[in-house]
Design a protein around this motif. Structure first.
Motif, PDB file in Angstrom:
ATOM      1  N   HIS A 147     -12.606  39.403  49.559  1.00 40.27           N
ATOM      2  CA  HIS A 147     -13.238  40.721  49.649  1.00 40.27           C
ATOM      3  C   HIS A 147     -13.742  40.983  51.077  1.00 40.27           C
ATOM      4  O   HIS A 147     -13.654  42.112  51.574  1.00 40.27           O
ATOM      5  CB  HIS A 147     -14.387  40.812  48.653  1.00 40.27           C
ATOM      6  CG  HIS A 147     -15.123  42.119  48.703  1.00 40.27           C
ATOM      7  ND1 HIS A 147     -14.547  43.312  48.353  1.00 40.27           N
ATOM      8  CD2 HIS A 147     -16.385  42.414  49.098  1.00 40.27           C
ATOM      9  CE1 HIS A 147     -15.418  44.293  48.504  1.00 40.27           C
ATOM     10  NE2 HIS A 147     -16.537  43.770  48.959  1.00 40.27           N
ATOM     11  N   ASP A 205     -10.597  41.765  53.125  1.00 41.56           N
ATOM     12  CA  ASP A 205      -9.909  43.008  52.750  1.00 41.56           C
ATOM     13  C   ASP A 205     -10.776  43.767  51.762  1.00 41.56           C
ATOM     14  O   ASP A 205     -10.562  43.735  50.555  1.00 41.56           O
ATOM     15  CB  ASP A 205      -8.536  42.677  52.154  1.00 41.56           C
ATOM     16  CG  ASP A 205      -7.731  43.935  51.834  1.00 41.56           C
ATOM     17  OD1 ASP A 205      -8.154  45.027  52.255  1.00 41.56           O
ATOM     18  OD2 ASP A 205      -6.688  43.821  51.163  1.00 41.56           O
ATOM     19  N   THR A 245     -11.002  46.826  51.131  1.00 39.09           N
ATOM     20  CA  THR A 245     -10.438  48.036  50.534  1.00 39.09           C
ATOM     21  C   THR A 245      -9.545  47.736  49.336  1.00 39.09           C
ATOM     22  O   THR A 245      -8.997  48.663  48.754  1.00 39.09           O
ATOM     23  CB  THR A 245      -9.618  48.798  51.588  1.00 39.09           C
ATOM     24  OG1 THR A 245      -8.544  47.967  52.046  1.00 39.09           O
ATOM     25  CG2 THR A 245     -10.497  49.204  52.758  1.00 39.09           C
ATOM     26  N   ASN A 246      -9.370  46.460  48.998  1.00 38.94           N
ATOM     27  CA  ASN A 246      -8.506  46.087  47.879  1.00 38.94           C
ATOM     28  C   ASN A 246      -9.342  46.034  46.597  1.00 38.94           C
ATOM     29  O   ASN A 246     -10.222  45.175  46.459  1.00 38.94           O
ATOM     30  CB  ASN A 246      -7.864  44.727  48.138  1.00 38.94           C
ATOM     31  CG  ASN A 246      -6.760  44.421  47.134  1.00 38.94           C
ATOM     32  OD1 ASN A 246      -6.761  44.919  46.011  1.00 38.94           O
ATOM     33  ND2 ASN A 246      -5.804  43.594  47.530  1.00 38.94           N
ATOM     34  N   HIS A 248     -10.003  42.628  44.221  1.00 41.09           N
ATOM     35  CA  HIS A 248     -11.015  41.612  44.482  1.00 41.09           C
ATOM     36  C   HIS A 248     -12.303  41.945  43.727  1.00 41.09           C
ATOM     37  O   HIS A 248     -12.877  41.095  43.039  1.00 41.09           O
ATOM     38  CB  HIS A 248     -11.286  41.496  45.976  1.00 41.09           C
ATOM     39  CG  HIS A 248     -10.047  41.203  46.773  1.00 41.09           C
ATOM     40  ND1 HIS A 248      -9.890  41.600  48.086  1.00 41.09           N
ATOM     41  CD2 HIS A 248      -8.885  40.578  46.437  1.00 41.09           C
ATOM     42  CE1 HIS A 248      -8.710  41.211  48.530  1.00 41.09           C
ATOM     43  NE2 HIS A 248      -8.082  40.601  47.551  1.00 41.09           N
ATOM     44  N   ASP A 273     -15.666  47.525  54.470  1.00 40.92           N
ATOM     45  CA  ASP A 273     -14.274  47.311  54.862  1.00 40.92           C
ATOM     46  C   ASP A 273     -14.002  45.907  55.360  1.00 40.92           C
ATOM     47  O   ASP A 273     -12.964  45.631  55.957  1.00 40.92           O
ATOM     48  CB  ASP A 273     -13.883  48.319  55.952  1.00 40.92           C
ATOM     49  CG  ASP A 273     -14.758  48.148  57.193  1.00 40.92           C
ATOM     50  OD1 ASP A 273     -15.673  47.288  57.163  1.00 40.92           O
ATOM     51  OD2 ASP A 273     -14.520  48.879  58.171  1.00 40.92           O
ATOM     52  N   GLY A 274     -14.941  44.999  55.101  1.00 37.58           N
ATOM     53  CA  GLY A 274     -14.777  43.636  55.566  1.00 37.58           C
ATOM     54  C   GLY A 274     -15.371  43.428  56.945  1.00 37.58           C
ATOM     55  O   GLY A 274     -15.508  42.302  57.406  1.00 37.58           O
TER      56      GLY A 274
END
Length: 302
Positions: free
Chosen positions: A6, A9, A11-12, A15, A102-103
């Motif tokens: 997370h 990434d 935005t995925n 996760h 956004d990480g």
């Protein structure tokens, strides 16, 4: 691993969704709500995420957390929209959102997340029907619940021919249906709509139906055979044994006699012996009970 993924990434939605699943499976629905909400913000058209958010709210309601009925109402609203294939989820449907970044530590603006364009108005995750039926099975066993559940099971059986794994899903719910004392005949009727299959789920379904319809004299031996062959889980065998062989609750047809028997637990019947001679009697011609007065040799009708 998921936390690191997370961070790398943010935005995925997968996760956040899987972190929510872990919290939910470990009995922490509040944390699950936050992560499912974050996943829903990233993928607002994902009905699987919304269905599990509904399940997390329902779990919170069963645990007695939050305002009375508030979580249950929210869970039912979300689940209804998923079943109907809608995507007009409101902000109050997911109040406890977790910050999504956004990480790199920057918060993501999810207000413009893309809505699904394919199959608009269609339920995109049929597992929500299983969740709804399972939740209803946990409620009170009533005639109205039976009729609604039968319709839901029928819909799940119809889906079995179009989706992989639906036979197993139907089997799980059908077994629960029988364990909760609903009629086996309904399961037999709906099982005819399942696709031709001789897999483990189908064999288990027919075996459980046979056990619920078996003669009570033969049932103990058949249950013992299931344990020896490990053809059914031990817990399920125990539930069938309890439901069929211990199905009659303890009843006292004469509550007065039951209360009197409880009074005798101290082992002192003296006051009852003293009260007996003073019991008022009345003579009734042709009455059913006859008492013999000591020393009189005559009978008195009570």
């Amino acid at each position: 691993m998921l936390t690191r993924a997370h961070r790398l990434d943010g935005t995925n939605p997968k996760h956040s969704y899987h972190v929510g699943l872990l919290y939910l499976r470990h009995g922490r629905p509040e944390a699950a709500v936050r992560w499912f909400t974050a996943a829903a913000d990233l993928s607002p058209g994902n009905h699987r995420v919304w269905a599990h958010l509904s399940l997390a709210y329902r779990t919170m309601d069963r645990q007695g957390k939050g305002a009375d009925g508030d979580h249950r109402s929210r869970a039912e609203t979300i689940a209804a929209k998923v079943r109907e294939g809608r995507h007009d989820f409101l902000p109050e449907d997911a109040e406890d959102a977790a910050p999504v970044d956004d990480g790199q530590g920057a918060e993501i603006d999810t207000s413009t997340a893309a809505r699904p364009l394919l199959r608009p108005g269609a339920c995109r995750w049929t597992g929500v029907h299983d969740m709804t039926a399972d939740s209803r099975l946990r409620g009170n066993t009533t005639t109205q619940t039976r009729d609604v559940l039968a319709a839901e099971l029928e819909g799940i059986a119809e889906l079995s021919g179009r989706h992989r794994g639906r036979t197993a899903a139907f089997t799980v719910l059908a077994v629960q249906w029988m364990v909760y004392s609903y009629p086996t005949a309904t399961v037999r009727r709906l099982a005819k709509r399942l696709p031709p299959d001789d897999g483990p789920a189908t064999r288990m379904l027919h075996l459980v139906c046979d056990l619920f319809e078996a003669d009570l004299q033969e049932l103990p031996d058949r249950l013992a055979g299931c344990l020896a062959e490990r053809s059914l889980p031990d817990v399920l065998v125990a539930l069938i044994h309890r439901r069929r062989l211990f199905r009659r609750p303890l009843r006292f047809p004469d509550p007065g006699a039951h209360a009197a028997a409880r009074e005798f637990t101290d082992g002192d019947p003296e006051r009852y012996e003293k009260a007996r001679p003073s019991t008022p009697t009345s003579t009734r011609p042709g009455g059913p009970w006859t008492a013999i007065r000591p020393g009189s040799g005559t009978g008195t009708r009570w």
